[in-house]
Design an enzyme around this catalytic site. Sequence first.
Site, short mmCIF file in Angstrom:
data_model
loop_
_atom_site.label_atom_id
_atom_site.label_comp_id
_atom_site.label_asym_id
_atom_site.label_seq_id
_atom_site.Cartn_x
_atom_site.Cartn_y
_atom_site.Cartn_z
N GLU A 1 0.54 -1.32 0.26
CA GLU A 1 0.20 -0.07 0.24
C GLU A 1 0.56 1.05 -0.36
O GLU A 1 0.63 2.31 -0.18
CB GLU A 1 -0.89 0.02 1.51
CG GLU A 1 -2.10 -0.88 1.37
CD GLU A 1 -1.83 -2.35 1.16
OE1 GLU A 1 -0.57 -2.35 1.82
OE2 GLU A 1 -2.42 -3.19 1.37
N HIS B 1 -11.39 -5.20 8.22
CA HIS B 1 -12.14 -4.88 6.56
C HIS B 1 -13.84 -4.34 6.69
O HIS B 1 -14.29 -4.23 5.83
CB HIS B 1 -12.74 -6.59 5.88
CG HIS B 1 -11.67 -7.51 5.42
ND1 HIS B 1 -10.49 -7.87 6.27
CD2 HIS B 1 -11.17 -7.08 4.31
CE1 HIS B 1 -9.43 -8.22 5.04
NE2 HIS B 1 -10.30 -8.55 4.36
#
Lengths: 394, 329
Positions: B62, B131
Amino acid sequence: MAKGDPGVTTRGRRAAPRSKRAASAATGEPDLVQLLTPEGERIESAIGPDGTEYRVDFTDEEYRGLYRDLVLVRKLDAEATALQRQGELGLWASLLGQEAAQVGSGRALRTQDMAFPTYREHGVLYCRGIDPIMPLGLFRGVDQGGWDPNEFKFNMYTIVIGAQTLHATGYAMGVHMDGKTGTEDGEAVIAYFGDGATSQGDVNEAFVWASVFNAPLVFFCQNNQYAISEPLERQTRVPLYQRAGGFGFPGVRVDGNDVLASYAVTRHALDNARLGQGPSLIEAYTYRMGAHTTSDDPTRYRIASEVEAWQAKDPIARMKAFLTKQQIADESFFASVDEQARTESVHLRERVLNMPNPEPVTMFDHVYPHGSPELDEQRARFSKYMESFEGSAH
Amino acid sequence: MATETLTLGKALNTGLRRALENDPKVVIMGEDVGKLGGVFRITDGLQKDFGDQRVIDTPLAESGIIGTAVGLAIRGFRPVCEIQFDGFVYPAYDQIVSQVAKMHYRSQGKVTIPMVIRIPYGGGIGAVEHHSESPEAYFAHTAGLKVVTCANPQDAYSMIQQAIASDDPIVFLEPKRRYWEKGPVELDAPLDAAYPLHSARVARAGTDATVLAYGPMVRTALDAATAAAEDGRELEVIDLRTLSPLDLTAAYESVKRTGRCVVVHEAPGNLGLGSEIAARITEECFYSLESPVLRVTGFDTPYPASRVEEEYLPDLDRVLDAVDRTFGW
């Protein structure tokens, strides 16, 4: 053609490729590309770990120019260090000892190439044609670095370790996407970082990205042996240039105190990149002679004999010895360079002392390209507050 | 004028497609955004039509996605980065807050970073840990970033294009539990015709109390308003749409009329957006308030296991309970 620089192969003694077995990071002599010995002897050409032959072909004027760069950069750096000691700068990150790595790589850049520096690349900044006062504003605290990265093809100093290697990679991907690679006049990108940065995730991610996207990028690691106080063996157990192989591109270790080899290796890597042959890693093996910044005390973490050993490898002394031996320059030349360095550093000092503090309200400028209502309101309230003081000129 | 009924996810996809068509410097990048079309299929079909240099499958890192996008932006591109899930943005946090947010400031305006960071966020889909998070306050706290979120398909379609066209670096939060909800989308309306990017919207007019919500909670607030109406209370629901800068103009006007205010968000309450909003409304509407500004939020726990997320997340009943309390003062 310079004396002592045959430049042609007739006299060329092509050095046999050296052993691929590199010295460990912690011990032994490094296996490196060198074109100028510490004694000032020219080596005609040198062979890198992948068999690449490195050589340079400078005119006498160009040799003298490189020497001048080294001396000027060292003097300006010394002046900045002095200014910090006198309380005129909040901090300074000295490049003392790393002049050859910076000037060699900086002069290897072509006009169209883009550089992404750390906070120590004052020598590269100088080579890019930027007024040397620019980084002093950052360290004095009157601005955050005032040059235009796009005009000079030299980005802002990056203080967060290694972050700029990803920026360089993305920029290089953009160069490739713009179709500016694959020709002699293509563009290349260079990312500067230190040995400590090689431990950072961002640097390793940059290696991955640059490799899989074949980015026209040169990773230029100045291994100055210490990350603040931590020695190289706290960062790695393998020579840093060898890491490149694991990421799928070539790596080479160059004598970072040798301006000629630094130039040759960087120019070759940049040309490969601009021709579309992808990234490479250069480990410029050098030594930071001073502190990491003016805030630390290197006598706490390294021994005098080590510093003395590196003093014997000084990048300026060896260039001077070479120029003298080859009769490329004489005493009057060296004196004139010293005089120029003195004049420029005095001038720099005067200008630094005259740098005005910014108007407080400018702290609100440039947060967003088109502003924000919240910030506009804060600015207006702050201005009104400042104006409320008796005798305020604001 | 072409109006279609689209899911919020398809509206985003259509908006991204328009942005790619309109500006050759727009590039989409992220993990699995190419052939797969993203794990939520928001970029479905885009690589097929625009090629792998416009829709770029990246390595799985990321910080690298955001850091290389910074370099592309310096080069003159307009990168649109996808972070696969809210809980995966943290490895990129340094690049976002130290680099993306500050480049324009540090360069005194000479470098502009026109990038969009898309993050599917929030809970309610039964996912495993990492999540279902709501990291908006981290980004809204950082000067130099702008943070927006959409709550319906029309806004999803318009706001993603507005964000990409903006020169600001924008964290674009997508309410993932609403990806499959449908609504009308005017495809050809001028982008700023209805609402500029940084403006709140009255989602339902009312007179008795004001409910402020954004992203996934707008639907919840509207449902609460419907239920309250059956009990004879008319709630005004305001969709904030933009979290930094906060546009509270409509909220002030509303609270001055209703005298009561409830702020709803999924993120934990401690130092969440609700705290800032409550403080500002108190400063601005003090003499109009009949009761304190109340917050309905997630709890100050890590996001819990999904079998209890319905209890963690603010729902219609918790919103109505807060409304009741504002009338109890």
